[in-house]
Design an enzyme around this catalytic site. Structure first.
Site, PDB file in Angstrom:
ATOM      1  N   LYS A 237       0.830  -1.200   0.000  1.00  0.00           N
ATOM      2  CA  LYS A 237       0.000   0.000   0.000  1.00  0.00           C
ATOM      3  C   LYS A 237       0.870   1.258   0.000  1.00  0.00           C
ATOM      4  CE  LYS A 237      -3.336  -2.640   2.661  1.00  0.00           C
ATOM      5  NZ  LYS A 237      -3.827  -2.937   4.016  1.00  0.00           N
ATOM      6  N   ARG A 292      -4.118  -7.315  13.994  1.00  0.00           N
ATOM      7  CA  ARG A 292      -3.267  -6.311  14.644  1.00  0.00           C
ATOM      8  C   ARG A 292      -3.768  -4.923  14.255  1.00  0.00           C
ATOM      9  NH1 ARG A 292      -0.851  -4.657  10.046  1.00  0.00           N
ATOM     10  NH2 ARG A 292      -0.260  -6.238   8.514  1.00  0.00           N
TER      11      ARG A 292
END
Length: 454
Positions: A237, A292
């Site tokens: 990303k 997470r």
């Protein structure tokens, strides 16, 4: 509530967690490698413990050293941040065995969702739509060829224990499959110690849409809207935004409910992200779950007003989620640009070194910079190249875009080359401004036509 937390990470996320702890009145312990002796997180924490040499495997991935530091400093909990040991179920189990709270989901949940094949099977049982592909692990080229012939090309090979863009190969034709399978399998074995692979149909073109969730130990699960992470290079990303321009209010509610159902299926506790691919018809498919906090969590914080890291700590301390789903409303628009110490003109080669002069963008409403940089700091060559995240919030997407352009223009990192110019060109691109992009846009349309200055 905890009185002392150890942060098992480094860089901007460690600084982010330390600041959240300080606002909650919690003392902090930083761990650092020999290369990070002068790092900001080691300076900001109340205590700091050296856990080994520069190499990550000898320091930030050394579970025994980290646990020893926690016991030595009498820390009651460990926050793993992202990366390193954050999705390591064995580490979470070791924390539990030492009576130290792991600020994240249970080790069994990490195991269940960490293996992408097992996660697919769990989601199918929970009636969460999954991408067509192999039902279980494939260990030979022959198996891969049989399944690919059945679902049709192009296909994507993925490592069962994958993450961070490793162990992934796009296969367009039958002839490409065998060499791609072998190289992906070798990469997966080296990166994760597990060479199990699976195969999926490529949803192309697609939007990469992820939904942030929080779950407590009392069975409450909430979703916090979506993030659009479709601007990627090599499956990594580059820029994220919330909300997505292609998601309607009705689609957002459906996605959110699906994400909550997925989390409840594994009795999920703490912060997590359900990642989906959405095709041109608007159908979405489960891709994976990240057990997470995410790099891009600040854009969700900006549009919801909820501090996700503080919520992580509160949930781990046994507090109940007092928020209701109707309390969570997305207001305005947020964008995050990842600033990396790399040279886009030379195939994004890492660019570590000393920052002689630093000017971070500041001033004005709706601007946030998460970073561990300072003037005189030397960026070590041993770790991930991300050195900062610039996050902006505007009343609408256009205002957020303009605010990001302004912020990027103010950034100065004298002595170190970054991708800030590349991000400026990306955020200024007419297609990006129009929201007309997908997961292939950056790699196949933007980069071939991008010319760095000079």
């Amino acid at each position: 509530m905890f009185s002392k937390i150890l942060i098992a990470n480094r860089g901007e996320i460690a600084v982010r967690i330390i600041r959240a702890c300080r606002e909650l009145g919690i003392r902090t312990v930083a761990v650092y490698s020999q290369a990070d002796k002068e790092a900001m997180h080691a300076e900001l924490a109340d205590e700091a413990v050296c856990i080994g040499p520069a190499k990550a495997s000898d320091s930030y991935l050394n579970a025994q050293q980290i646990l020893s530091a926690a016991i030595l400093t009498k820390a009651e909990a460990i926050h793993p941040g992202f990366g390193f040991l954050s999705e390591n179920s064995q580490f979470a189990e070791m924390c539990e065995a030492c009576n130290i709270k792991f600020i994240g989901p249970k080790s069994a949940t990490i195991d269940a969702m960490g293996n992408k094949i097992h996660a697919r099977q769990l989601m199918q049982k929970a009636k969460v739509p999954v991408i067509p592909g192999s039902d279980g692990a494939i260990s030979t080229v022959e198996e891969a060829l049989t399944i690919a012939d059945k679902i049709g090309y192009p296909v994507m090979l993925k490592a069962a224990a994958g993450g961070g863009g490793k162990g992934i190969r796009k296969v367009l034709t039958k002839e490409e499959l065998a060499p791609a399978f072998q190289s992906a399998q070798q990469e997966a074995k080296a990166a994760f110690g597990n060479d199990e692979m699976y195969l999926e149909k490529i949803i192309y073109p697609a939007r990469h849409i992820e939904v942030q969730i929080l779950g407590d130990q009392y069975g409450n699960v909430l979703h916090f809207g979506e993030r659009d992470c479709s601007l990627q290079r090599n499956n990594q990303k580059v820029l994220e935004e919330s909300p997505s321009v292609v998601i309607s209010k009705e689609k957002r509610e459906a996605l959110g409910q699906t994400a909550v159902r997925a989390a409840k299926a594994v009795n999920y506790q703490n912060a997590g992200t359900i990642e989906f691919l959405m095709d041109l018809e608007g159908s979405f498919y489960f891709m994976e779950m990240n057990t997470r906090i995410q790099v891009e969590h600040p854009v969700t914080e900006m549009v919801t007003g909820v501090d996700l890291v503080k919520k992580q700590i509160e949930i781990a301390a046994g507090e109940i989620l007092t928020l209701k789903q109707e309390d969570i409303q997305l207001k305005g628009h947020a964008i995050e640009c990842r600033i990396n110490a790399e040279n886009p003109a030379f195939n994004f080669a890492p660019s570590p070194g000393k920052i002689n002069n630093l000017l971070l963008p500041s001033g004005g409403m709706g601007l946030r910079v998460d970073s561990a940089m300072y003037s005189g700091y030397t960026i070590p060559p041993y770790y991930d190249s991300m050195i900062a995240k610039i996050i902006v919030h505007g009343e609408n997407r256009f205002e957020a875009l303009m605010k990001m352009q302004r912020a990027l223009s103010e950034l100065v990192t004298d002595g170190v080359i970054t991708n800030a110019e590349f991000q400026m060109d990306l955020i200024s691109n007419p297609y990006v401004i129009a929201g007309d992009y997908d997961t292939a846009f950056l790699q196949e349309k933007f980069l071939p036509n991008w010319k760095p200055e000079g």
